[in-house]
Design a protein around this motif. Structure first.
Motif, PDB file in Angstrom:
ATOM      1  N   ARG A 169       0.838  -1.210   0.000  1.00 24.75           N
ATOM      2  CA  ARG A 169       0.000   0.000   0.000  1.00 24.75           C
ATOM      3  C   ARG A 169       0.875   1.264   0.000  1.00 24.75           C
ATOM      4  N   LEU A 170       1.938   1.247   0.812  1.00 21.27           N
ATOM      5  CA  LEU A 170       2.825   2.411   0.880  1.00 21.27           C
ATOM      6  C   LEU A 170       3.530   2.637  -0.456  1.00 21.27           C
ATOM      7  N   LEU A 171       4.030   1.566  -1.070  1.00 16.86           N
ATOM      8  CA  LEU A 171       4.699   1.710  -2.366  1.00 16.86           C
ATOM      9  C   LEU A 171       3.725   2.243  -3.416  1.00 16.86           C
ATOM     10  N   LEU A 172       2.495   1.759  -3.364  1.00  7.00           N
ATOM     11  CA  LEU A 172       1.480   2.231  -4.304  1.00  7.00           C
ATOM     12  C   LEU A 172       1.185   3.711  -4.075  1.00  7.00           C
ATOM     13  N   GLN A 173       1.006   4.091  -2.827  1.00  6.62           N
ATOM     14  CA  GLN A 173       0.722   5.493  -2.517  1.00  6.62           C
ATOM     15  C   GLN A 173       1.878   6.395  -2.940  1.00  6.62           C
ATOM     16  N   ALA A 174       3.109   5.952  -2.672  1.00  6.07           N
ATOM     17  CA  ALA A 174       4.271   6.754  -3.043  1.00  6.07           C
ATOM     18  C   ALA A 174       4.372   6.885  -4.562  1.00  6.07           C
ATOM     19  N   ALA A 175       4.073   5.795  -5.283  1.00  5.86           N
ATOM     20  CA  ALA A 175       4.135   5.845  -6.742  1.00  5.86           C
ATOM     21  C   ALA A 175       3.085   6.799  -7.300  1.00  5.86           C
ATOM     22  N   ILE A 176       1.881   6.759  -6.735  1.00  6.89           N
ATOM     23  CA  ILE A 176       0.821   7.668  -7.201  1.00  6.89           C
ATOM     24  C   ILE A 176       1.195   9.110  -6.903  1.00  6.89           C
ATOM     25  N   ALA A 177       1.657   9.370  -5.680  1.00  8.18           N
ATOM     26  CA  ALA A 177       2.023  10.739  -5.310  1.00  8.18           C
ATOM     27  C   ALA A 177       3.170  11.251  -6.181  1.00  8.18           C
ATOM     28  N   SER A 178       4.165  10.397  -6.419  1.00  8.28           N
ATOM     29  CA  SER A 178       5.311  10.811  -7.230  1.00  8.28           C
ATOM     30  C   SER A 178       4.897  11.080  -8.671  1.00  8.28           C
ATOM     31  N   THR A 179       4.086  10.194  -9.230  1.00 11.86           N
ATOM     32  CA  THR A 179       3.621  10.387 -10.607  1.00 11.86           C
ATOM     33  C   THR A 179       2.743  11.620 -10.712  1.00 11.86           C
ATOM     34  N   TYR A 180       1.936  11.848  -9.688  1.00 10.31           N
ATOM     35  CA  TYR A 180       1.055  13.022  -9.681  1.00 10.31           C
ATOM     36  C   TYR A 180       1.878  14.307  -9.603  1.00 10.31           C
ATOM     37  N   ALA A 181       2.923  14.300  -8.773  1.00  5.43           N
ATOM     38  CA  ALA A 181       3.794  15.478  -8.690  1.00  5.43           C
ATOM     39  C   ALA A 181       4.493  15.724 -10.023  1.00  5.43           C
ATOM     40  N   ASP A 182       4.906  14.645 -10.683  1.00  6.08           N
ATOM     41  CA  ASP A 182       5.507  14.787 -12.019  1.00  6.08           C
ATOM     42  C   ASP A 182       4.516  15.417 -12.995  1.00  6.08           C
TER      43      ASP A 182
END
Length: 478
Positions: A169-182
């Motif tokens: 869940r944490l890896l998924l959340q971090a990936a979404i947040a990072s992609t969203y920031a990009d």
């Protein structure tokens, strides 16, 4: 008789124990207190991230994406299925430590042989029906803790699988947040690309006008045309990157590309300051799900050593059967058909071709591997926190310098425009000042995006709001 039985059991135990392989001392779990993040200013003192740490980015659309991912992500569903399977194995291991009670029965027909040494006529020669029904109670005394160790191993494995769900869940959340920031950075870059394109158009128009009056040569105009083409290609590339980024976000939340097309331009809040909780990296151990999972896997492997060790000792089981058995089903439930037996059963491993010794070595090797993986995960976790903190600390100064450059470029452009309006400056100087401002803004944007990514990386490195509950730190059975 009882004393003799105890002596026999002790001899059997010593016989089994003598054949256990003597191995080197097992590795130890790395003490996090031996690692350090170095000196930290007191101003950095803070707390661990909250459970919904991404809400600090201040964008409701991101919150909705996170909720969708929790409901529909295949990766998270896989981790949850593995956790359910591990819990089922734990339930099986627990059931194995309990007495078992069952009903068994059979019915059929039999014709017994007449040639069994009995006088003729004593044994019936016809086909007779027969039946058997009884209750069977069995219990493994588990004198050497084999099943208890198996239960401990399954319990730690189940808790490790649950921590793996939190890690997924944490890896998924971090990936979404990072992609969203990009994605937010790509939209801002597109704004700058449009400004750069307009600047290139204005410059080309100016140079073409000057060429028509004989004030410029064709080489200068061709160079401006090339600059316009590059600016156009840059804008198209950014449009492609935005589309791909939207597709990536849609996939992360478990949806198709059509969901990505609905994602609007991010509206992210200002970046956060650098804050680190106290007593790191010691407190990190219970806050990062990957570290908790790795430690629990080591505990599970440790318990499996106990299972392997018990294979060298005799097994003693108690069993009792009470029921009815008769030839002739009409006699089955008569009092005279009552049958019963009870007693212990012993299995003594004497020669197994080295299977028990190999199993013990394999269990120890599995434990050694699990401890090494935990130690490696701990070192990697501390490094991730240190890297994110170092980036945040460095970016503070870089962003301040880049902002000063933007302010200076803005002042230069304002002054150049004023001089141009007064007829004191050529338009080409104004266009050059615009390009300088665009370049300065692009540099600042890149640093701000890196800072946003560092916020995300630091939140993930600190566990993303995970906290190990309840505390589970049993003594390792090495």
């Amino acid at each position: 008789m009882i004393r003799h039985s105890h002596a026999l059991l002790a001899m059997l135990a010593l016989t089994g124990c003598a054949s256990i392989p003597q191995l080197d001392a097992p590795p130890a779990l790395r003490d996090p207190a031996t690692l350090s993040l170095g000196d930290r200013p007191e101003a950095w003192a803070g707390s661990f991230p909250a459970d919904r740490w991404w809400t600090a980015m201040g964008d409701p659309q991101l919150d909705r994406l996170m909720e969708e991912a929790t409901d529909a992500s295949p990766d998270l569903a896989v981790a949850q299925a593995r956790a359910r399977r591990a819990l089922a194995f734990q339930a099986q291991a627990k059931a194995a430590t309990m007495p078992t009670l069952g009903i068994e029965g059979s019915a059929g027909a039999i014709r017994q042989s007449q040639n069994q040494g009995f006088p003729p006529g004593l044994i019936p020669g016809d086909l007779r029906d027969q039946g058997r029904i009884g209750a069977l109670l069995a219990f493994d005394l588990d004198l050497w803790g084999r099943k208890r160790s198996a239960l401990a191993a399954a319990t730690s494995a189940a808790m490790s699988a649950q921590a793996d769900v939190a890690q997924a869940r944490l890896l998924l959340q971090a990936a979404i947040a990072s992609t969203y920031a990009d994605l937010g950075g790509l939209f801002a870059s597109r704004d700058l690309a449009e400004a750069r394109l307009q600047n290139a158009r204005n410059e080309l128009a100016l140079l073409q006008s000057r060429q028509a009056r004989g004030l410029e040569n064709s080489a200068v105009v061709s160079e401006a045309e090339g600059q316009l083409a590059r600016a156009t290609a840059e804008l198209m590339a950014l449009d492609e990157a935005i589309a791909l980024n939207r597709n990536a976000l849609a996939a992360l939340v478990g949806a198709g590309p059509e969901r990505g097309q609905l994602i609007q331009r991010p509206q992210l809040a200002a970046q956060q300051g650098l804050t680190l909780p106290g007593n790191l990296p010691l407190n990190l151990v219970g806050r990062r799900p990957d570290l908790v999972s790795a430690r629990l896997r080591a505990e599970s492997a440790s318990a499996r050593i106990g299972v392997a060790r018990a294979a060298f000792y005799p097994d003693i089981n108690l069993a009792a059967l009470v029921g009815f058995q008769a030839i002739g089903l009409d006699n089955l439930f008569k009092e005279s058909s009552l049958t019963a037996n009870a007693g212990p059963a012993l299995r003594l491993p004497i020669f197994d071709g080295g299977a028990a010794r190999a199993g013990y070595r394999a269990a120890r090797a599995e434990y050694d591997e699990a401890v090494s993986l935990y130690n490696a995960a701990l070192i990697a976790a501390v490094r991730e926190v240190a890297d994110a903190a170092a980036s945040k600390a460095s970016l503070v100064g870089q962003i301040a310098a880049a902002q000063n450059a933007v302010d200076a470029a803005q002042r230069q452009l304002t002054a150049t425009r004023q001089r141009h309006a007064a007829g004191l400056e050529d338009m080409r100087r104004t266009l050059a000042a615009e390009r300088a401002l665009i370049a300065a803004k692009a540099a600042l944007l890149a640093l701000n995006t890196r800072n946003q990514q560092a916020d995300i990386a630091l939140s993930a490195a600190l566990g993303g709001g995970f906290a190990e509950t309840p505390e589970h730190k049993p003594e390792l059975n090495r």
